[in-house]
Design a protein around this motif. Structure first.
Motif, PDB file in Angstrom:
ATOM      1  N   ARG A  50      -0.693  35.628  -6.507  1.00 20.21           N
ATOM      2  CA  ARG A  50       0.521  34.964  -6.031  1.00 20.21           C
ATOM      3  C   ARG A  50       1.619  35.981  -5.750  1.00 20.21           C
ATOM      4  NH1 ARG A  50       4.648  34.074  -9.641  1.00 20.21           N
ATOM      5  NH2 ARG A  50       4.352  34.843 -11.767  1.00 20.21           N
ATOM      6  N   VAL A  51       2.670  35.510  -5.090  1.00 19.20           N
ATOM      7  CA  VAL A  51       3.829  36.339  -4.762  1.00 19.20           C
ATOM      8  C   VAL A  51       4.889  36.128  -5.834  1.00 19.20           C
ATOM      9  CG1 VAL A  51       5.643  36.776  -3.066  1.00 19.20           C
ATOM     10  CG2 VAL A  51       3.345  36.142  -2.302  1.00 19.20           C
ATOM     11  N   HIS A  52       5.445  37.221  -6.329  1.00 20.21           N
ATOM     12  CA  HIS A  52       6.500  37.113  -7.342  1.00 20.21           C
ATOM     13  C   HIS A  52       7.786  36.613  -6.676  1.00 20.21           C
ATOM     14  CE1 HIS A  52       9.160  38.187 -10.683  1.00 20.21           C
ATOM     15  NE2 HIS A  52       8.062  38.308 -11.416  1.00 20.21           N
ATOM     16  N   GLY A  53       8.430  35.638  -7.293  1.00 18.95           N
ATOM     17  CA  GLY A  53       9.605  35.006  -6.694  1.00 18.95           C
ATOM     18  C   GLY A  53      10.766  35.954  -6.452  1.00 18.95           C
ATOM     19  N   SER A  54      10.904  36.980  -7.285  1.00 26.87           N
ATOM     20  CA  SER A  54      12.033  37.905  -7.143  1.00 26.87           C
ATOM     21  C   SER A  54      11.848  38.908  -6.008  1.00 26.87           C
ATOM     22  CB  SER A  54      12.240  38.674  -8.457  1.00 26.87           C
ATOM     23  OG  SER A  54      11.101  39.496  -8.735  1.00 26.87           O
ATOM     24  N   LEU A  97      11.131  38.232  -2.632  1.00 25.76           N
ATOM     25  CA  LEU A  97      11.384  37.807  -1.260  1.00 25.76           C
ATOM     26  C   LEU A  97      12.751  38.250  -0.736  1.00 25.76           C
ATOM     27  CD1 LEU A  97       9.793  34.246  -1.416  1.00 25.76           C
ATOM     28  CD2 LEU A  97       8.724  36.449  -0.908  1.00 25.76           C
ATOM     29  N   GLU A  98      13.800  37.976  -1.497  1.00 31.44           N
ATOM     30  CA  GLU A  98      15.138  38.319  -1.010  1.00 31.44           C
ATOM     31  C   GLU A  98      15.339  39.824  -0.828  1.00 31.44           C
ATOM     32  OE1 GLU A  98      19.826  37.343  -2.058  1.00 31.44           O
ATOM     33  OE2 GLU A  98      18.201  36.250  -3.052  1.00 31.44           O
ATOM     34  N   PRO A  99      14.902  40.670  -1.788  1.00 32.07           N
ATOM     35  CA  PRO A  99      15.043  42.121  -1.555  1.00 32.07           C
ATOM     36  C   PRO A  99      14.316  42.614  -0.311  1.00 32.07           C
ATOM     37  CG  PRO A  99      14.602  41.692  -3.872  1.00 32.07           C
ATOM     38  CD  PRO A  99      14.436  40.385  -3.159  1.00 32.07           C
ATOM     39  N   VAL A 100      13.155  42.038  -0.009  1.00 36.92           N
ATOM     40  CA  VAL A 100      12.420  42.468   1.183  1.00 36.92           C
ATOM     41  C   VAL A 100      13.197  42.117   2.449  1.00 36.92           C
ATOM     42  CG1 VAL A 100      10.339  42.101   2.551  1.00 36.92           C
ATOM     43  CG2 VAL A 100      10.161  42.372   0.089  1.00 36.92           C
ATOM     44  N   VAL A 101      13.734  40.913   2.504  1.00 34.74           N
ATOM     45  CA  VAL A 101      14.529  40.520   3.669  1.00 34.74           C
ATOM     46  C   VAL A 101      15.772  41.394   3.784  1.00 34.74           C
ATOM     47  CG1 VAL A 101      15.886  38.641   4.683  1.00 34.74           C
ATOM     48  CG2 VAL A 101      13.654  38.152   3.668  1.00 34.74           C
ATOM     49  N   ASN A 102      16.376  41.745   2.652  1.00 36.21           N
ATOM     50  CA  ASN A 102      17.569  42.593   2.680  1.00 36.21           C
ATOM     51  C   ASN A 102      17.281  43.997   3.195  1.00 36.21           C
ATOM     52  OD1 ASN A 102      19.212  40.554   1.713  1.00 36.21           O
ATOM     53  ND2 ASN A 102      19.051  41.188  -0.418  1.00 36.21           N
ATOM     54  N   LYS A 118       5.063  40.140   7.454  1.00 31.90           N
ATOM     55  CA  LYS A 118       3.904  39.613   8.198  1.00 31.90           C
ATOM     56  C   LYS A 118       2.757  39.280   7.249  1.00 31.90           C
ATOM     57  CE  LYS A 118       2.730  41.983  11.885  1.00 31.90           C
ATOM     58  NZ  LYS A 118       2.537  43.180  12.754  1.00 31.90           N
ATOM     59  N   ILE A 119       2.538  40.127   6.244  1.00 36.40           N
ATOM     60  CA  ILE A 119       1.481  39.867   5.266  1.00 36.40           C
ATOM     61  C   ILE A 119       1.804  38.619   4.449  1.00 36.40           C
ATOM     62  CG2 ILE A 119       0.419  40.737   3.137  1.00 36.40           C
ATOM     63  CD1 ILE A 119       0.653  43.561   4.322  1.00 36.40           C
ATOM     64  N   LEU A 120       3.056  38.519   4.002  1.00 36.09           N
ATOM     65  CA  LEU A 120       3.457  37.385   3.161  1.00 36.09           C
ATOM     66  C   LEU A 120       3.382  36.060   3.911  1.00 36.09           C
ATOM     67  CD1 LEU A 120       6.575  38.936   1.353  1.00 36.09           C
ATOM     68  CD2 LEU A 120       4.292  38.558   0.397  1.00 36.09           C
ATOM     69  N   MET A 121       3.563  36.100   5.226  1.00 38.00           N
ATOM     70  CA  MET A 121       3.565  34.862   6.014  1.00 38.00           C
ATOM     71  C   MET A 121       2.275  34.660   6.802  1.00 38.00           C
ATOM     72  SD  MET A 121       7.506  34.684   7.375  1.00 38.00           S
ATOM     73  CE  MET A 121       7.396  32.929   7.754  1.00 38.00           C
ATOM     74  N   ASN A 179       4.441  27.744   0.532  1.00 37.15           N
ATOM     75  CA  ASN A 179       5.765  27.800  -0.079  1.00 37.15           C
ATOM     76  C   ASN A 179       6.435  29.139   0.188  1.00 37.15           C
ATOM     77  OD1 ASN A 179       7.873  26.715  -1.810  1.00 37.15           O
ATOM     78  ND2 ASN A 179       7.195  28.208  -3.319  1.00 37.15           N
ATOM     79  N   THR A 180       5.689  30.215   0.043  1.00 45.53           N
ATOM     80  CA  THR A 180       6.240  31.552   0.301  1.00 45.53           C
ATOM     81  C   THR A 180       6.679  31.691   1.756  1.00 45.53           C
ATOM     82  OG1 THR A 180       4.901  32.593  -1.425  1.00 45.53           O
ATOM     83  CG2 THR A 180       5.699  34.011   0.347  1.00 45.53           C
TER      84      THR A 180
END
Length: 419
Positions: free
Chosen positions: A219-223, A225-230, A248-251, A259-260
């Motif tokens: 699974r993807v760790h919830g913390s 996502l935002e740092p990657v977008v930033n 691209k990998i996450l989506m 959900n991710t």
């Protein structure tokens, strides 16, 4: 009885150890340099033969001096390089076991986060840790149990003067994650922490390794996502590229985490909206200045402002998000439902940052080509003349627009969120 050759070797090692014990720092440095030069590629049996089965006596002296002097940096580089000769020759793990028994592992980890130690010396310590980790899972676990992941991650984030040190830290973290299921999650979390650092190179290397590790995890760790977008705000193209690859990998459909994908898409949309609000604020401020200041004084201020600091990070992120959305081929319908067409048209009117206009135009053209419904809506929003300019040359469209046409883009009322 020992042969004449063995007697000669024993005499030579006694002299070497005597020179070491009685020698100054300068003399010991020269002994280490000579040793390194003569034994760059040697096996443990060869080393023992040359030292008349007494190589451990010299090895112990180096490790003891290291523990005493590493905080001061005394001959640290030479000591670490000499230890490398012993550890990389250790086919039977003899020297490695001796090194671990005297606390050598903890010394190496402490070296990584002592501020006054040079980055080059830290790189040597990282390479020694890599040699230890290469001996198998037991040694990888030992490093991890000694809080090694945290020390390595902090070293990678703080080493700003020597990119090779950061690269060595990345290679070591990769090694610790490989074939080490008990601690791969710790490596993963350590990399997430590095994303928040101020070092662009550390961010680039961390995201690059996350691209490799993420498909191995459940699974993807919830913390994360935002740092990657930033990271899309980064002034460094390499960081932006790695962040886009990771998104691209996450989506991707292969990951199959709805959900991710939904959270990342919403984060990208929200960032675009925030940047457009900033653009609107800048435009309003400019209009107020025009009413208050005289023309000549205003022109001088605009010239000065144009030379300050370059583009705002939020506009850099705006352009990167437009490009990223264009690359997310399998997420077109999701972004259409989030009314991306309206936002792209607004960004095309952002006269504060031409690269945003360019990327938004290219992405919008991608949607117009793919969906006839988008074609019709954009044609209606822009009008025939402006649409023809856009459709004919999306890459250079922004350079042909005037202020009135930019305002047409910003004030569009397109709403495709329900389609």
């Amino acid at each position: 009885m020992p042969s004449a050759r063995q007697e000669a070797s024993l005499t030579q090692i006694r002299r070497l150890l005597s020179r070491w014990d009685q020698g100054s720092t300068k003399a010991r440095r020269q002994i280490l340099l000579d040793f390194i030069e003569l034994h760059k590629s040697i096996t443990e049996p060869e080393l023992e033969t040359e030292f008349a089965q007494s190589a451990s006596l010299f090895f112990t002296r180096i490790t003891s001096w290291l523990r005493i002097t590493y905080l001061f940096g005394t001959c640290l580089n030479e000591q670490l390089r000499a230890l490398r000769v012993f550890l990389q020759s250790s086919t039977g793990n003899k020297f490695l076991s001796e090194f671990l028994d005297v606390g050598g592992l903890f010394t190496l980890l402490e070296i990584l986060n002592v501020n006054q130690i040079k980055d080059e010396d830290k790189r040597q310590a990282l390479e020694l840790l890599k040699l230890i980790a290469d001996n198998g899972r037991v040694y990888k676990e030992l490093i991890c149990q000694s809080y090694g992941i945290r020390a390595i991650a902090e070293c990678m984030a703080k080493s700003t003067t020597h990119e090779n040190t950061q690269k060595s830290a990345q290679i070591l973290l990769d090694s610790l994650a490989l074939g080490n299921p008990l601690y791969i999650q710790q490596v993963y979390k350590g990399l997430i922490a590095i994303l928040l650092s101020t070092s662009a190179k550390a961010q680039e290397l961390a995201v690059s390794l996350l691209c490799k590790l993420q498909p191995q995890l459940e699974r993807v760790h919830g913390s994360l996502l935002e740092p990657v977008v930033n990271l899309l705000q980064s002034f460094h193209a390499e960081v932006q590229y790695q962040a886009m690859e990771f998104i691209k990998i996450l989506m991707s459909k292969d990951w199959n985490d709805e959900n991710t994908a939904a959270i990342i898409a919403q984060l990208l949309i929200n960032c675009l909206k925030d940047s457009l609000n900033q653009d609107k604020t800048d435009i309003d401020d400019d209009e107020e200045e025009e009413e208050v200041e005289e023309d000549d004084h205003e022109d001088n201020n605009k010239l000065i402002d144009s030379l300050k600091g370059g583009p705002m990070p939020i506009f850099i992120q705006q352009a990167a998000i437009c490009k990223c959305i264009r690359l997310l081929v399998n997420q077109r319908d999701r972004f259409l439902r989030l009314n991306i067409i309206h936002l792209l048209l607004c960004v095309m009117g952002n006269e504060s940052y031409p690269e945003s206009q360019r990327q938004a135009s290219l992405t919008l053209h991608f949607f117009v080509e793919k969906y006839s419904s988008v074609y019709d809506v954009v044609f209606e929003a822009l009008g025939e003349q402006l649409f023809d300019m856009f459709y004919r040359d999306p890459d250079g469209f922004y350079s042909e627009m005037n202020s009135i046409q930019a305002d047409v883009c910003r004030s569009n009322r397109v709403n495709m969120s329900s389609e």
